[in-house]
Design a protein around this motif. Structure first.
Motif, short mmCIF file in Angstrom:
data_model
loop_
_atom_site.label_atom_id
_atom_site.label_comp_id
_atom_site.label_asym_id
_atom_site.label_seq_id
_atom_site.Cartn_x
_atom_site.Cartn_y
_atom_site.Cartn_z
N ILE A 78 0.71 -1.64 -0.19
CA ILE A 78 -0.01 -0.33 0.04
C ILE A 78 1.07 1.54 0.07
CG2 ILE A 78 -1.28 1.34 1.51
CD1 ILE A 78 -3.14 -1.19 2.48
N HIS A 79 2.18 1.75 0.69
CA HIS A 79 2.22 2.37 0.96
C HIS A 79 3.86 1.59 0.17
CE1 HIS A 79 0.58 3.87 4.12
NE2 HIS A 79 0.54 2.93 4.21
N ALA A 80 3.72 1.69 -0.97
CA ALA A 80 5.13 1.09 -1.85
C ALA A 80 5.81 2.71 -2.14
CB ALA A 80 4.91 0.04 -2.92
N PRO A 81 7.56 2.51 -2.47
CA PRO A 81 7.78 3.82 -2.65
C PRO A 81 7.71 3.27 -4.95
CG PRO A 81 9.34 2.42 -2.28
CD PRO A 81 7.59 1.47 -2.06
N GLU A 82 8.11 4.52 -5.41
CA GLU A 82 7.87 4.50 -7.00
C GLU A 82 9.28 4.85 -7.12
OE1 GLU A 82 5.71 7.87 -8.26
OE2 GLU A 82 4.08 6.14 -7.40
N ASP A 83 10.27 4.27 -8.41
CA ASP A 83 12.04 3.71 -8.37
C ASP A 83 11.66 5.23 -9.57
OD1 ASP A 83 12.16 1.11 -8.65
OD2 ASP A 83 11.01 0.79 -9.94
N GLU A 84 13.00 5.79 -8.83
CA GLU A 84 13.17 7.18 -10.47
C GLU A 84 13.34 6.44 -11.99
OE1 GLU A 84 16.74 10.07 -10.73
OE2 GLU A 84 16.44 8.88 -9.39
N GLU A 85 13.11 6.67 -12.60
CA GLU A 85 12.63 6.54 -13.92
C GLU A 85 14.49 6.34 -14.41
OE1 GLU A 85 10.03 5.03 -17.18
OE2 GLU A 85 9.75 5.27 -15.57
N VAL A 86 14.53 4.91 -14.93
CA VAL A 86 15.36 4.26 -15.17
C VAL A 86 15.42 3.34 -16.40
CG1 VAL A 86 18.01 2.69 -15.25
CG2 VAL A 86 16.89 4.66 -13.17
#
Length: 399
Positions: A177-185
């Motif tokens: 539910i509180h998952a982070p997001e990848d920086e676009e790579v």
């Protein structure tokens, strides 16, 4: 001039009627051409469907692959165990005694192939979802294995084990539910620039120095007596293996997008790093399992490995940059809940604790029987039935 008949088709020579307020115009199609924007859009849809799919559903694909990987790996343990038990029933030499009769059992091979499929799915999950999510969800494989073993192998899952399973599920749900997001790579060039950042270079140098210290100084002196030494080596090396898997996932996606990834030197550097790190991890993990109790090895290894992987993801991919304070607190709490669940599932798995005898266990009126299934144990309590009640208990330490 006689009026021209219109045609519903748009082929050359056909007529099209255009109406605007009180005016009505009939046009004849002389030649047809595909608009440039349409060609560009079609080309884009054919060449970058993977990119669009990842942008729209990448997180959910990675999450599904991680859960599916845990299910396959957890199930593979049961299949291989069933194959080994069938070997014993047939009177064959046990694997622990040097026998290899299980290689002729199709059920054992099914378990091996299932584990391979689970590892492949886990590999692919890193290409779509943040490592902060994929790595902690690996605890679900233990949960699935414990549940299936209670039904298919007749192994009893006590009250604390069931509570540990529930806590692992709750913690995993909170983290998702509180998952982070990848920086676009998305390309190897971007991955190269990330690896060259001063912050990650300093972090990698510290990990390498710590790894060399553990392998060449601490392991020969204290590895046989301290459970943290070998597991720390596996965990520190895990930072490089997970980073390599993440980079190779980007390379594989680039390969299907017709990018020249095989000519890029980073691809082969990541392959060499992955092979070397996995080989080292397997070596020292086997040493740890051979010396220390499995109930202690897995929880400690899970905590160390996952903590270092999450730290590496924060520094390399900056997965927590876009997170709010609530999401950060939720992710940390979810991770701690999983740790507690894994600890309860393993540390007390040999105790006979249920709702029926729980009051007796808490009041110490009748000690709960312990069934030890590990070759090596750290602490054994000598509770001989013929000893007098007032005789002090004896604790024997095995090193």
């Amino acid at each position: 001039m006689d009026p021209l008949e219109t045609n519903s088709s748009c082929s050359n020579g056909s007529l099209i009627t255009l109406s605007c307020l009180s005016h009505r115009v009939v046009c004849q199609v002389i030649s047809s051409a595909v608009p440039a924007d349409s060609v560009q859009d079609n080309g884009t849809s054919d060449g970058s469907w993977i990119t669009r799919l990842e942008n729209n559903y990448g997180f959910y694909i990675g999450l599904g692959l991680a859960v599916f990987s845990s299910f396959l790996i957890g199930s593979s343990v049961i299949l291989k165990k069933k194959g080994l038990l069938r070997l014993v029933e047939k009177g064959g030499t046990r694997a622990g005694d040097g026998g290899h009769g299980y290689l002729k059992d199709w059920l054992w091979w099914a378990g091996l192939l299932t584990m391979g499929g689970g590892e492949a799915a886990n590999f692919a999950a890193y290409a779509f979802a943040p490592a902060t999510i994929v790595t902690p969800l690996g605890a679900l494989s233990v949960l699935i294995s414990a549940i299936l073993s209670s039904y298919l192998l007749g192994e009893r899952l006590n009250l604390l084990g069931k509570l540990g399973c529930l806590l692992s599920l709750v913690g995993s749900t909170v983290m998702v539910i509180h998952a982070p997001e990848d920086e676009e790579v998305t390309t190897l060039e971007e991955m190269t620039s990330k690896l060259k950042e001063p912050g990650f270079l300093a972090y990698a140098a510290i990990l390498l120095a710590l790894c060399f210290l553990l392998i060449f100084y601490l392991a020969p002196r204290y590895g046989q007596s301290n459970i943290l030494i070998y597991l720390a080596i596996c965990s520190v090396i895990g930072a490089f293996s997970v980073s390599s898997v993440k980079g190779l996932g980007i390379a594989i996606k680039g390969f299907f997008a017709d990018q020249p990834v095989l000519q890029h030197p980073l691809t082969w550097i990541l392959v060499i790093t992955l092979v070397a790190s996995i080989t080292t991890q397997i070596n020292y993990l086997n040493k740890s399992l051979d010396i220390f109790n499995t109930s202690l090895v897995f929880p400690i290894y899970y905590v160390l490995f996952t903590t270092i992987v999450i730290t590496t993801s924060i520094i390399l991919f900056k997965e927590w940059v876009t997170m709010t304070v609530v999401d950060i607190i939720g992710t940390v709490c979810g991770f701690l809940t999983i740790i507690l669940g894994v600890f309860l599932l393993h540390a007390f798995k040999d105790m006979d604790v249920s709702l029926w005898n729980l009051p007796q266990v808490l009041q110490n009126e009748q000690p709960a029987p312990v069934t030890r299934d590990d070759k090596n144990i750290l602490i054994e309590v000598d509770n001989s039935s013929i000893a007098p009640e007032d005789k002090p208990k004896v604790f024997v330490l095995y090193t």
